[in-house]
Write a protein that holds these residues in place. Structure first.
Motif, mmCIF file in Angstrom:
data_model
loop_
_atom_site.group_PDB
_atom_site.id
_atom_site.type_symbol
_atom_site.label_atom_id
_atom_site.label_comp_id
_atom_site.label_asym_id
_atom_site.label_seq_id
_atom_site.Cartn_x
_atom_site.Cartn_y
_atom_site.Cartn_z
ATOM 1 N N ARG A 1 81.695 40.478 56.571
ATOM 2 C CA ARG A 1 81.271 41.861 56.705
ATOM 3 C C ARG A 1 80.061 41.852 55.751
ATOM 4 N NH1 ARG A 1 83.640 45.043 60.452
ATOM 5 N NH2 ARG A 1 85.560 44.643 61.159
ATOM 6 N N GLY B 1 85.249 44.297 52.413
ATOM 7 C CA GLY B 1 85.737 42.653 52.755
ATOM 8 C C GLY B 1 85.952 41.917 51.267
ATOM 9 N N GLY C 1 88.094 40.769 56.173
ATOM 10 C CA GLY C 1 86.568 40.840 56.640
ATOM 11 C C GLY C 1 85.686 39.776 56.588
ATOM 12 N N CYS D 1 81.664 43.709 65.119
ATOM 13 C CA CYS D 1 81.148 43.163 63.765
ATOM 14 C C CYS D 1 79.711 42.518 63.867
ATOM 15 C CB CYS D 1 81.715 41.774 63.750
ATOM 16 S SG CYS D 1 83.467 41.789 63.028
ATOM 17 N N CYS E 1 77.537 42.111 60.207
ATOM 18 C CA CYS E 1 77.873 40.868 59.544
ATOM 19 C C CYS E 1 76.811 39.961 59.188
ATOM 20 C CB CYS E 1 79.053 40.188 60.372
ATOM 21 S SG CYS E 1 80.655 41.068 60.374
#
Length: 354
Positions: free
Chosen positions: A121, A125, A130, A146, A150
């Motif tokens: 992430r 996280g 994450g 996500c 991400c």
């Protein structure tokens, strides 16, 4: 001495407060329950103990305050996308990476990055949360939310993990601790070992990289840089613009702890290079009840966070330091029957690393 307000009131804020007391520095960790009238933020220096602090009217005001040291740098490093872009702009080595915008990118991702992809992430996280380790046959399991939020990195075959903790003053003077060797299990730091005479070539490489980052940003205070060891070089994994878990050994193993060093830097106090005379070990206490039997071992320093014990939660740490590595190894072995089985591999790793 100006007071210091800390965005966040977890264990790092607690330890900053403890480090300030002998110097006559009042430190106020600020969490959800902080009363604005009890926090003298109008005339304070402001810092942070975590990348994402509790959201209240008071913390919003502190986050925008002109006295928030590194105020404009903090969000840049708290976002892994802009953090990676900074490292690329400085031509510092990292694992190959890219923003992960859509599921349609996976064929190109695996073609470019290889068979193992590490998804993280951009914001938040930590301690393994994450983050996802994905291959061709598991990429479809990544939650749809996500995408766009991400980055994805190449999975690196590394021989070890180290961190460099250093500090920079307002006039650009930088000081560093010896490289810290770290053991992570399931994304959580289990143990750290610091030696007073680290590998000179690797130490110089790490100091040069971290100094370049802090100088480019005009950063003031303690920063941690986590790295992978790949052959004879370091790849930067992540940066933390704050005091860091892997620097906890400095509380008992250095002439100046990372917490005091951070306070000195942001308050423009003298910043001498910390003196380290002996090897040190830090063992994280994770989801484990306090055990007074640890205190029967003379080399053990217990730092308990006074938090509710829950699985996977950091509730304290043990520091050990001594000039005789054999005595350190013996004490680590004596801890084996006093800690749950999940700690045994970390204790063995620390003995082998000393």
């Amino acid at each position: 001495m100006k007071p210091v307000c800390v965005l966040g009131n977890g264990q790092l804020g607690r330890m900053l407060r403890q480090a300030g007391e002998p110097l006559g520095i009042a430190v106020y960790p600020v969490g959800l329950d902080a009363e604005p009238e009890s926090v003298p933020f109008h005339h304070a220096v402001i810092t942070a103990e975590i990348e994402r602090w509790p959201e209240t009217a008071l913390t919003r005001e502190l986050a925008e305050h002109a006295a928030f040291v590194n105020r404009d740098i903090f969000p840049r490093l708290a976002d892994r996308l802009t953090q990676k872009q900074l490292l690329d702009s400085l031509q510092l080595p990292t694992a190959p990476w890219q923003l992960l915008a859509s599921a349609q990118e996976w064929p190109g991702v695996f073609s470019r990055l290889g068979e193992l992809a590490i998804v993280k992430r951009r914001v938040g996280g930590y301690d393994g949360r994450g983050q996802w380790r994905l291959r061709h046959d598991t990429a479809a399991t990544l939650p749809q939310e996500c995408y766009g939020e991400c980055i994805v990195e190449q999975g690196i075959a590394f021989s070890g993990e180290v961190s460099m903790v250093g500090a920079r003053s307002t006039d650009g003077h930088c000081v560093f601790y010896p490289l810290t060797h770290n053991l992570h299990e399931e994304g959580i730091l289990r143990a750290s070992v610091a030696l007073p005479q680290p590998d000179a070539r690797m130490q110089q490489q790490a100091e040069t990289m971290l100094a370049a980052i802090m100088n480019a940003l005009g950063y003031v205070g303690v920063m941690a840089m986590e790295c992978f060891i790949v052959g004879d070089r370091l790849l930067i994994n992540e940066l933390a613009p704050r005091v860091h878990n892997s620097g906890h050994w400095t509380q008992n193993g250095a002439s100046i702890s990372q917490f005091e060093l951070h306070l000195r830097a942001i308050l423009d106090l003298p910043l001498p290079k910390p003196v380290i005379d002996a090897p040190s070990v830090m063992i994280n206490l994770i989801g484990t009840d306090v055990n007074s039997a640890w205190l029967a071992l003379p080399l053990v320093h217990l730092h308990w966070y006074d938090k509710e014990v829950r699985p996977g939660r950091k509730v304290g740490h043990l520091n050990l330091t001594h000039s005789d590595r054999t005595q350190l190894q013996h004490t680590l072995q004596s801890l084996v029957p006093l800690l749950p089985e999940a700690y045994h591999s970390g204790l063995q790793w620390a003995q082998a690393t000393l």
